[in-house]
Design an enzyme around this catalytic site. Structure first.
Site, PDB file in Angstrom:
ATOM      1  N   ASN A   9     117.305   2.510  64.713  1.00  0.00           N
ATOM      2  CA  ASN A   9     116.928   2.900  63.347  1.00  0.00           C
ATOM      3  C   ASN A   9     115.460   2.544  63.161  1.00  0.00           C
ATOM      4  O   ASN A   9     115.123   1.377  62.967  1.00  0.00           O
ATOM      5  CB  ASN A   9     117.820   2.136  62.347  1.00  0.00           C
ATOM      6  CG  ASN A   9     117.413   2.391  60.907  1.00  0.00           C
ATOM      7  OD1 ASN A   9     116.617   3.281  60.623  1.00  0.00           O
ATOM      8  ND2 ASN A   9     117.973   1.605  59.991  1.00  0.00           N
ATOM      9  N   LYS A  11     113.601   3.216  60.749  1.00  0.00           N
ATOM     10  CA  LYS A  11     113.255   3.005  59.321  1.00  0.00           C
ATOM     11  C   LYS A  11     111.970   3.756  58.983  1.00  0.00           C
ATOM     12  O   LYS A  11     111.795   4.880  59.441  1.00  0.00           O
ATOM     13  CB  LYS A  11     113.165   1.503  59.024  1.00  0.00           C
ATOM     14  CG  LYS A  11     114.408   0.748  59.507  1.00  0.00           C
ATOM     15  CD  LYS A  11     114.506  -0.634  58.969  1.00  0.00           C
ATOM     16  CE  LYS A  11     115.691  -1.348  59.605  1.00  0.00           C
ATOM     17  NZ  LYS A  11     115.951  -2.641  59.016  1.00  0.00           N
ATOM     18  N   GLU A  98     119.898  -1.385  53.227  1.00  0.00           N
ATOM     19  CA  GLU A  98     118.635  -1.223  52.483  1.00  0.00           C
ATOM     20  C   GLU A  98     118.770  -0.147  51.423  1.00  0.00           C
ATOM     21  O   GLU A  98     118.002  -0.135  50.451  1.00  0.00           O
ATOM     22  CB  GLU A  98     117.493  -0.920  53.473  1.00  0.00           C
ATOM     23  CG  GLU A  98     117.099  -2.180  54.236  1.00  0.00           C
ATOM     24  CD  GLU A  98     116.490  -1.933  55.605  1.00  0.00           C
ATOM     25  OE1 GLU A  98     116.068  -0.805  55.909  1.00  0.00           O
ATOM     26  OE2 GLU A  98     116.461  -2.899  56.398  1.00  0.00           O
ATOM     27  N   GLU A 168     127.101  -4.484  59.795  1.00  0.00           N
ATOM     28  CA  GLU A 168     125.775  -5.084  59.720  1.00  0.00           C
ATOM     29  C   GLU A 168     125.760  -6.151  58.632  1.00  0.00           C
ATOM     30  O   GLU A 168     125.582  -5.824  57.445  1.00  0.00           O
ATOM     31  CB  GLU A 168     124.734  -4.009  59.381  1.00  0.00           C
ATOM     32  CG  GLU A 168     124.627  -2.910  60.401  1.00  0.00           C
ATOM     33  CD  GLU A 168     123.229  -2.308  60.420  1.00  0.00           C
ATOM     34  OE1 GLU A 168     122.579  -2.387  61.461  1.00  0.00           O
ATOM     35  OE2 GLU A 168     122.778  -1.801  59.382  1.00  0.00           O
ATOM     36  N   SER A 214     119.523  -7.893  63.822  1.00  0.00           N
ATOM     37  CA  SER A 214     118.663  -8.636  64.748  1.00  0.00           C
ATOM     38  C   SER A 214     119.171  -8.607  66.187  1.00  0.00           C
ATOM     39  O   SER A 214     119.129  -9.630  66.880  1.00  0.00           O
ATOM     40  CB  SER A 214     118.451 -10.070  64.251  1.00  0.00           C
ATOM     41  OG  SER A 214     117.798 -10.061  62.994  1.00  0.00           O
TER      42      SER A 214
HETATM   43  C1  PEP Z   1     119.082  -2.260  60.823  1.00  0.00           C
HETATM   44  O1  PEP Z   1     118.139  -1.948  60.123  1.00  0.00           O
HETATM   45  O2  PEP Z   1     120.103  -1.550  60.829  1.00  0.00           O
HETATM   46  C2  PEP Z   1     118.964  -3.467  61.622  1.00  0.00           C
HETATM   47  C3  PEP Z   1     120.030  -3.923  62.212  1.00  0.00           C
HETATM   48  O3  PEP Z   1     117.714  -4.045  61.692  1.00  0.00           O
HETATM   49  P1  PEP Z   1     117.278  -5.277  62.643  1.00  0.00           P
HETATM   50  O4  PEP Z   1     117.764  -4.947  64.030  1.00  0.00           O
HETATM   51  O5  PEP Z   1     115.794  -5.299  62.555  1.00  0.00           O
HETATM   52  O6  PEP Z   1     117.925  -6.492  62.100  1.00  0.00           O
END
Ligand code: PEP
Length: 257
Positions: A9, A11, A98, A168, A214
């Site tokens: 992703n 973003k 988000e 998540e 993460s």
């Molecule tokens: C995400 O945005 O779905 C995500 C898991 O971000 P990150 O890996 O940066 O925590």
């Protein structure tokens, strides 16, 4: 039986089309023609067509980061599922935290988008997960139950089998904090139990449930080795081709066992 799905992703990154194209080229070169693990990249919508051109001839899929529930009309700034398909998308992320927490997206809205995505023949990646306060208040399973019931309402077992879920935990997204493999596996097992109750054991066994929060090259292998974790939704680490490819490689190693 379930093929791991590693999705990046991006973003609202990278800042330019040239950088998006370069990132896609590096990922394409690293993945090659291998299909033992499914790989998807989700660029910003304005870069979809450029990235699609790069990915031609590659098994890598491409996803939108959101879509509108309606198929067209007076919805300024929005994108319809058919438009994502026309731009080369195979997948679409729905209900990312988000959007749920930053933009007030509700389970009912996610559910409407999910049905629209399926009607457009996109593979939806529906995100669910608890906040830090909810985990500390021992409400993780209750929150997951509410999000699953609301987001997946009205789906047939076949539609459910064609939908990807991403667990998540909100407290792990972009924070550097990762759920331990034990925490993640427990949440995933709970999700699969609820899927079995709602859609039947056979369907629940087919649903790909990714972990996100993460995920990095140094923690991917132990998370992906958990029996109910079927891949990763990767944010920050998907912006560096080497890191993203290392996570894909970890997935390959786990799949080969
Ligand atoms: C995400 O945005 O779905 C995500 C898991 O971000 P990150 O890996 O940066 O925590």
């Amino acid at each position: 039986m379930r093929t791991l799905l590693i999705a990046g992703n991006w973003k609202m990154n990278p800042p330019t089309r040239a950088e998006a194209v370069a990132l896609a080229q590096e990922v394409k070169a690293g993945v090659g023609t291998a299909v033992d693990v499914h790989v998807v990249v989700c660029p910003p919508s304005v870069f979809l067509q450029a990235v699609d051109s790069v990915l031609e001839g590659s098994p890598i899929g491409m996803g939108g980061q959101d879509m509108h529930a309606q198929s067209g009309g007076a919805y300024t700034g929005e994108v319809a599922g058919a438009m994502l398909v026309d731009s080369g998308c195979t997948h679409v992320i729905l209900g990312h935290s988000e959007r749920r927490h930053g933009m007030g997206e509700t389970d009912a809205m996610v559910n409407a988008k999910l049905k629209s995505a399926l009607a457009s023949r996109l593979i939806p990646i529906v995100c669910i997960g608890e906040t830090k306060d909810e985990r500390l208040g021992d409400r993780t399973e209750a929150v997951l139950d509410e999000q699953l019931a609301g987001s997946l309402a009205g789906l047939s077992p076949e539609e459910m089998a064609g939908t990807v879920l991403a667990y998540e935990p909100v407290w792990a997204i972009g924070t550097g904090l990762t759920a331990t493999p034990e925490q993640a596996q427990a949440a995933h097992a709970h999700i699969r139990k609820r899927l079995a109750e709602a859609f039947g054991e056979a369907t629940a066994a087919r649903v790909v449930v990714q972990y996100g929060g993460s995920v990095k090259p140094d923690n991917a292998a132990e998370l992906l080795a958990c029996p109910d974790i079927d891949g990763a939704l990767v944010g920050g680490a998907s912006l560096k081709a080497a890191d993203f490819l290392a996570i894909v490689a970890a997935g390959r190693q786990v799949s080969a066992r």
